[in-house]
Design an enzyme around this catalytic site. Structure first.
Site, PDB file in Angstrom:
ATOM      1  N   ARG A 123       0.836  -1.210   0.000  1.00 17.34           N
ATOM      2  CA  ARG A 123       0.000   0.000   0.000  1.00 17.34           C
ATOM      3  C   ARG A 123       0.866   1.254   0.000  1.00 17.34           C
ATOM      4  O   ARG A 123       0.985   1.937  -1.007  1.00 17.34           O
ATOM      5  CB  ARG A 123      -0.960  -0.030   1.212  1.00 17.34           C
ATOM      6  CG  ARG A 123      -2.109   0.988   1.130  1.00 17.34           C
ATOM      7  CD  ARG A 123      -1.752   2.407   1.538  1.00 17.34           C
ATOM      8  NE  ARG A 123      -1.272   2.518   2.904  1.00 17.34           N
ATOM      9  CZ  ARG A 123      -0.784   3.633   3.413  1.00 17.34           C
ATOM     10  NH1 ARG A 123      -0.701   4.735   2.668  1.00 17.34           N
ATOM     11  NH2 ARG A 123      -0.334   3.679   4.657  1.00 17.34           N
ATOM     12  N   ASP A 124       1.528   1.543   1.092  1.00 14.38           N
ATOM     13  CA  ASP A 124       2.340   2.751   1.197  1.00 14.38           C
ATOM     14  C   ASP A 124       3.501   2.707   0.210  1.00 14.38           C
ATOM     15  O   ASP A 124       3.935   3.733  -0.307  1.00 14.38           O
ATOM     16  CB  ASP A 124       2.862   2.872   2.632  1.00 14.38           C
ATOM     17  CG  ASP A 124       3.255   4.281   3.012  1.00 14.38           C
ATOM     18  OD1 ASP A 124       3.008   5.202   2.215  1.00 14.38           O
ATOM     19  OD2 ASP A 124       3.812   4.473   4.108  1.00 14.38           O
TER      20      ASP A 124
ATOM     21  N   ASN B 286       9.737   4.269   3.081  1.00 13.21           N
ATOM     22  CA  ASN B 286       9.704   3.742   4.442  1.00 13.21           C
ATOM     23  C   ASN B 286      11.021   3.037   4.731  1.00 13.21           C
ATOM     24  O   ASN B 286      11.734   2.624   3.820  1.00 13.21           O
ATOM     25  CB  ASN B 286       8.583   2.694   4.546  1.00 13.21           C
ATOM     26  CG  ASN B 286       7.219   3.289   4.329  1.00 13.21           C
ATOM     27  OD1 ASN B 286       6.672   3.931   5.196  1.00 13.21           O
ATOM     28  ND2 ASN B 286       6.661   3.064   3.146  1.00 13.21           N
TER      29      ASN B 286
ATOM     30  N   HIS C 152       6.445   4.257  12.645  1.00 15.50           N
ATOM     31  CA  HIS C 152       6.390   4.231  11.179  1.00 15.50           C
ATOM     32  C   HIS C 152       7.364   5.301  10.681  1.00 15.50           C
ATOM     33  O   HIS C 152       6.987   6.447  10.484  1.00 15.50           O
ATOM     34  CB  HIS C 152       4.944   4.545  10.738  1.00 15.50           C
ATOM     35  CG  HIS C 152       4.721   4.551   9.263  1.00 15.50           C
ATOM     36  ND1 HIS C 152       3.904   3.644   8.644  1.00 15.50           N
ATOM     37  CD2 HIS C 152       5.190   5.358   8.279  1.00 15.50           C
ATOM     38  CE1 HIS C 152       3.870   3.891   7.344  1.00 15.50           C
ATOM     39  NE2 HIS C 152       4.644   4.939   7.098  1.00 15.50           N
TER      40      HIS C 152
ATOM     41  N   CYS D 289       6.030   9.896   0.098  1.00 19.42           N
ATOM     42  CA  CYS D 289       4.801  10.620   0.410  1.00 19.42           C
ATOM     43  C   CYS D 289       4.580  11.671  -0.663  1.00 19.42           C
ATOM     44  O   CYS D 289       5.421  12.548  -0.857  1.00 19.42           O
ATOM     45  CB  CYS D 289       4.883  11.289   1.784  1.00 19.42           C
ATOM     46  SG  CYS D 289       3.432  12.292   2.137  1.00 19.42           S
TER      47      CYS D 289
ATOM     48  N   HIS E  73      10.291   6.931   8.187  1.00 16.55           N
ATOM     49  CA  HIS E  73      10.896   6.999   6.857  1.00 16.55           C
ATOM     50  C   HIS E  73      12.389   7.293   6.988  1.00 16.55           C
ATOM     51  O   HIS E  73      12.840   7.795   8.013  1.00 16.55           O
ATOM     52  CB  HIS E  73      10.189   8.051   6.008  1.00 16.55           C
ATOM     53  CG  HIS E  73       8.839   7.618   5.530  1.00 16.55           C
ATOM     54  ND1 HIS E  73       8.399   7.813   4.241  1.00 16.55           N
ATOM     55  CD2 HIS E  73       7.829   6.979   6.167  1.00 16.55           C
ATOM     56  CE1 HIS E  73       7.176   7.313   4.104  1.00 16.55           C
ATOM     57  NE2 HIS E  73       6.809   6.815   5.258  1.00 16.55           N
TER      58      HIS E  73
END
Length: 301
Positions: free
Chosen positions: A15-16, A250, A208, A241, A210
């Site tokens: 997803r991300d 990430n 979470h 992002c 990065h």
């Protein structure tokens, strides 16, 4: 505080990691295969799709097909991002068992990312949480920009704590704290966690982070010392992002696994299988993994 004896990794690559790929360039079958490979490697929590408007995130336009197509393994949670009630209802039609909502600790980022204030975003989540509770679906909460914002700069730890507390009290079973642009350092990460855990018990918090400035592993070590035992990662370091200029992916699952193995911390995940998956998905995307450990070890021969 001593380091945790076991850590749960929450895999973000499907997803991300993929959401910023252009258009709908990643085939549905590739997304399904990625999720299944990650589960086969021993990863038990995978965010597999996002039920957002395809107008805003075209790469996630096939979320229903992805969720319906996965061959599900017992003991693996396949979750999806559902920012509003419509997204939740769409997710429920394909049997999603866990969903996530996302807010921000920065007013400017909230406006740019979801076109509303922090307070408005939290109000919007209430019907999602209520409906999810009615049908027995767990909800995870995300807080973006916990260590810095591309528009506001530094974010005060108490602001992060306020948003995390609101999500927790609303019914989120876990709150994931996102260093969206990767500007944090171990000291700022510790101070942020210290503030948040005064409002939300540490066992309900996840990190979470990065890796924009190469600090993600150091920051993760710092918050594990504070008691955090859930970490969001993305195989091959995929992602970024769209609203945060210069934000790299990430932290890579491979790099975190290597760190945890070196610390004697249990994950139940096969590192080489993850490395191989990272090489496979990046070759599908036409590039190489950004995970340092993957580049050092290489794929299976």
């Amino acid at each position: 505080m001593a380091l945790p004896t076991s850590v749960k990794l929450f895999e973000m690559a499907p997803r991300d990691g993929l959401q910023n790929e252009p258009g709908n360039s990643v085939p549905t079958a590739t997304k399904i295969a990625l999720v299944e490979r990650l589960a086969n490697a021993g990863i038990t929590h995978i965010e597999a799709a996002s039920f957002v408007s395809p107008k805003w995130v075209p790469q996630m336009g096939d979320a229903a097909e992805v969720m319906a197509g996965i061959k599900r393994q017992p003991g693996v949670v396949y979750s999806a991002l559902t920012p509003n009630l419509k997204g939740l209802e769409n997710a429920l039609t394909v049997g999603v068992e866990e969903v996530a909502v996302f807010g921000a600790a920065s007013e400017a980022f909230s406006q740019k990312n979801i076109n509303c204030s922090i307070a408005e975003s939290l109000t919007r989540f209430e019907p999602v949480l209520d409906r999810a509770r009615d049908v027995g679906v767990r909800v995870r909460g995300y807080v973006s920009c916990v260590l810095g914002c591309p528009y506001e700069g530094e974010i005060a730890p108490h602001k992060v704590a306020e948003v995390a507390k609101a999500l927790y009290e609303m019914g989120c079973y876990e709150v994931s704290l996102g260093d969206t642009i990767g500007v944090g350092t171990p000291l700022s990460a510790k101070r942020m966690i210290e503030a948040v855990q005064q409002q939300v018990p540490i066992e309900f918090l996840a990190a979470h982070f990065h890796d924009t400035y190469g600090m993600a592993l150091a920051n993760l070590y710092a918050v594990m010392e504070e008691g955090v035992s859930v970490i969001d990662t993305a195989t091959a370091g995929l992602g970024g992002c769209p609203y945060a200029k210069g934000a790299s992916g990430n932290v890579a699952t491979e790099d975190v696994l290597y760190l945890l193995e070196g610390l004697g911390i249990e994950t139940g995940i096969d590192l080489q299988a993850v490395i191989d998956t990272g090489y496979w998905i990046t070759s599908e995307l036409g590039r190489k993994p950004s995970a340092k450990v993957a580049l050092a070890k290489g794929p299976s021969r």
